[in-house]
Write a protein that holds these residues in place. Structure first.
Motif, PDB file in Angstrom:
ATOM      1  N   ARG A  35       6.927  11.660   3.244  1.00 37.42           N
ATOM      2  CA  ARG A  35       5.488  12.015   2.567  1.00 37.42           C
ATOM      3  C   ARG A  35       5.318  11.142   1.370  1.00 37.42           C
ATOM      4  O   ARG A  35       6.460  11.167   0.742  1.00 37.42           O
ATOM      5  CB  ARG A  35       5.419  13.378   2.503  1.00 37.42           C
ATOM      6  CG  ARG A  35       5.559  14.272   3.632  1.00 37.42           C
ATOM      7  CD  ARG A  35       5.091  15.638   3.593  1.00 37.42           C
ATOM      8  NE  ARG A  35       3.459  15.686   3.286  1.00 37.42           N
ATOM      9  CZ  ARG A  35       2.535  15.802   4.342  1.00 37.42           C
ATOM     10  NH1 ARG A  35       2.743  15.687   5.485  1.00 37.42           N
ATOM     11  NH2 ARG A  35       1.224  15.569   3.941  1.00 37.42           N
ATOM     12  N   LEU A  36       4.076  10.484   1.405  1.00 38.41           N
ATOM     13  CA  LEU A  36       3.763   9.924   0.175  1.00 38.41           C
ATOM     14  C   LEU A  36       2.604  10.498  -0.404  1.00 38.41           C
ATOM     15  O   LEU A  36       1.385  10.458   0.267  1.00 38.41           O
ATOM     16  CB  LEU A  36       3.680   8.425   0.426  1.00 38.41           C
ATOM     17  CG  LEU A  36       4.752   7.482   1.325  1.00 38.41           C
ATOM     18  CD1 LEU A  36       4.364   6.188   1.445  1.00 38.41           C
ATOM     19  CD2 LEU A  36       6.224   7.691   0.522  1.00 38.41           C
ATOM     20  N   GLY A  37       2.700  11.580  -1.387  1.00 46.86           N
ATOM     21  CA  GLY A  37       1.648  12.090  -1.795  1.00 46.86           C
ATOM     22  C   GLY A  37       1.276  13.048  -0.673  1.00 46.86           C
ATOM     23  O   GLY A  37       2.308  13.945  -0.123  1.00 46.86           O
ATOM     24  N   ILE A  58       3.827   8.542   6.056  1.00 44.25           N
ATOM     25  CA  ILE A  58       3.704   7.067   6.184  1.00 44.25           C
ATOM     26  C   ILE A  58       3.029   6.867   7.400  1.00 44.25           C
ATOM     27  O   ILE A  58       2.165   5.873   7.157  1.00 44.25           O
ATOM     28  CB  ILE A  58       5.058   6.507   6.204  1.00 44.25           C
ATOM     29  CG1 ILE A  58       5.748   6.586   5.046  1.00 44.25           C
ATOM     30  CG2 ILE A  58       5.227   5.237   7.048  1.00 44.25           C
ATOM     31  CD1 ILE A  58       7.186   5.837   4.995  1.00 44.25           C
ATOM     32  N   ARG A  59       2.984   7.507   8.384  1.00 47.71           N
ATOM     33  CA  ARG A  59       2.167   7.020   9.633  1.00 47.71           C
ATOM     34  C   ARG A  59       0.671   7.172   9.239  1.00 47.71           C
ATOM     35  O   ARG A  59      -0.046   6.349   9.617  1.00 47.71           O
ATOM     36  CB  ARG A  59       2.356   7.989  10.985  1.00 47.71           C
ATOM     37  CG  ARG A  59       1.611   7.788  12.076  1.00 47.71           C
ATOM     38  CD  ARG A  59       2.076   8.625  12.987  1.00 47.71           C
ATOM     39  NE  ARG A  59       3.415   8.640  13.578  1.00 47.71           N
ATOM     40  CZ  ARG A  59       3.627   7.645  14.625  1.00 47.71           C
ATOM     41  NH1 ARG A  59       2.825   6.675  15.151  1.00 47.71           N
ATOM     42  NH2 ARG A  59       4.994   7.549  14.928  1.00 47.71           N
ATOM     43  N   ARG A  75       0.700  -1.197  -0.016  1.00 44.57           N
ATOM     44  CA  ARG A  75       0.104   0.034   0.112  1.00 44.57           C
ATOM     45  C   ARG A  75       0.881   1.230   0.097  1.00 44.57           C
ATOM     46  O   ARG A  75       0.672   2.188  -0.808  1.00 44.57           O
ATOM     47  CB  ARG A  75      -0.840  -0.134   1.244  1.00 44.57           C
ATOM     48  CG  ARG A  75      -1.783   1.221   1.581  1.00 44.57           C
ATOM     49  CD  ARG A  75      -2.614   1.085   2.763  1.00 44.57           C
ATOM     50  NE  ARG A  75      -2.880   2.634   3.177  1.00 44.57           N
ATOM     51  CZ  ARG A  75      -4.159   2.981   2.829  1.00 44.57           C
ATOM     52  NH1 ARG A  75      -4.730   2.343   1.769  1.00 44.57           N
ATOM     53  NH2 ARG A  75      -4.525   4.246   2.957  1.00 44.57           N
ATOM     54  N   LEU A  76       1.715   1.244   0.754  1.00 46.58           N
ATOM     55  CA  LEU A  76       2.901   2.459   0.782  1.00 46.58           C
ATOM     56  C   LEU A  76       3.578   2.433  -0.309  1.00 46.58           C
ATOM     57  O   LEU A  76       3.874   3.808  -0.949  1.00 46.58           O
ATOM     58  CB  LEU A  76       3.813   2.343   2.067  1.00 46.58           C
ATOM     59  CG  LEU A  76       3.284   2.316   3.378  1.00 46.58           C
ATOM     60  CD1 LEU A  76       4.311   2.013   4.664  1.00 46.58           C
ATOM     61  CD2 LEU A  76       2.459   3.437   3.758  1.00 46.58           C
ATOM     62  N   ALA A 102       3.650   5.760  -3.225  1.00 41.35           N
ATOM     63  CA  ALA A 102       5.020   6.394  -3.293  1.00 41.35           C
ATOM     64  C   ALA A 102       5.195   6.450  -4.914  1.00 41.35           C
ATOM     65  O   ALA A 102       6.140   7.015  -5.383  1.00 41.35           O
ATOM     66  CB  ALA A 102       5.991   5.603  -2.567  1.00 41.35           C
ATOM     67  N   GLY A 103       4.216   5.665  -5.566  1.00 40.53           N
ATOM     68  CA  GLY A 103       4.694   5.492  -7.191  1.00 40.53           C
ATOM     69  C   GLY A 103       5.292   4.282  -7.517  1.00 40.53           C
ATOM     70  O   GLY A 103       5.788   4.149  -8.292  1.00 40.53           O
ATOM     71  N   GLY A 104       5.303   3.367  -6.616  1.00 32.78           N
ATOM     72  CA  GLY A 104       5.775   1.958  -6.942  1.00 32.78           C
ATOM     73  C   GLY A 104       6.991   1.480  -5.764  1.00 32.78           C
ATOM     74  O   GLY A 104       7.516   2.275  -5.115  1.00 32.78           O
TER      75      GLY A 104
END
Length: 236
Positions: A206-208, A212-213, A178-179, A183-185
């Protein structure tokens, strides 16, 4: 820390080793057949890492423990666990246990992925992510639809009961996927980990639009505030 005498004894017990390619496996006398099979399997796993991992794992060192007790003591894992990584070395149970393992190839891929992740991202990653990402890096599978209770998941990864532990590993892998999607892969997430984040920095990556939390872990329930009683004391 082991005493000097104990260290000498262990060195004597595990003096033999086999090497296949860039993989070396230490073992007790008489366990050469199992050690050779382990070395071949680990070497194949090392060579099958995704191309973007690069040369993070230029060699693999592993050891077949002399007893289940020694395996558990060194790794801190339940006696029923299949392997662990300690100080850059794959630690396995005794040869008699490893010889009965049905899917040594999957185990080898997972442990070699641990070595790659440890080399690339450092040791500060939370257990659920380290276990989940190591699985997701080398095998396809489902992606979690939402966040998890990360604290409970971490506890279940150390369960003595193998069936509970296996479910937790599968959930951790789905959460890592999912993470990676956010993140884009997998390769994009791998690149973000190259800074070797400490624990606090990892949670804040940051993912988007989310950290992450926020992507991975269910928010903790708010603490209940005590309602003052007429006497001014908290409720019982």
């Amino acid at each position: 820390m082991a005493s000097p005498l104990l260290s000498v004894v262990l060195c004597a017990v595990l003096a033999a080793e086999v090497q296949v390619g860039a993989t070396v496996v230490r073992h007790e006398e008489g366990a050469e057949t199992v050690a050779t099979r382990v070395a071949r399997t680990l070497e194949r796993a090392r060579q099958s890492l995704p191309p973007f991992v690069g040369s993070e794992v230029s060699e693999v060192r592993a050891v077949l423990s002399e007893s289940v007790e020694a395996f558990s003591a060194r790794t801190g894992l339940p006696r029923t666990a299949a392997a662990g990584v300690v100080e850059g070395e794959v630690v396995l149970p005794p040869a008699r246990v490893v010889d009965r393992m049905e899917d040594l190839s999957a185990l080898a891929r997972h442990e070699v992925a641990h070595l790659a992740l440890l080399s690339h991202a450092g040791p500060a990653l939370p257990r659920w992510f380290a276990e989940g990402f190591a699985s997701a890096l080398v095998e396809a599978g489902p992606t979690a639809s939402g966040p998890e209770n990360c604290r409970a998941l971490t506890t279940e990864l150390l369960e003595v009961r193998p069936e509970v532990r296996e479910r937790a590993y599968a959930r951790a892998a789905a959460l890592a996927r999912r993470l990676a999607r956010e993140a884009g892969g997998m390769e994009a997430l791998w690149k973000q980990l190259s800074a070797k984040p400490d624990t606090r920095t990892f949670w804040q990556l940051r993912l988007g639009e989310k950290t992450i939390r926020e992507h991975a872990c269910e928010p903790s329930p708010p603490k209940r505030q005590a309602i003052p009683s007429p006497s001014g004391r908290g409720s019982g």
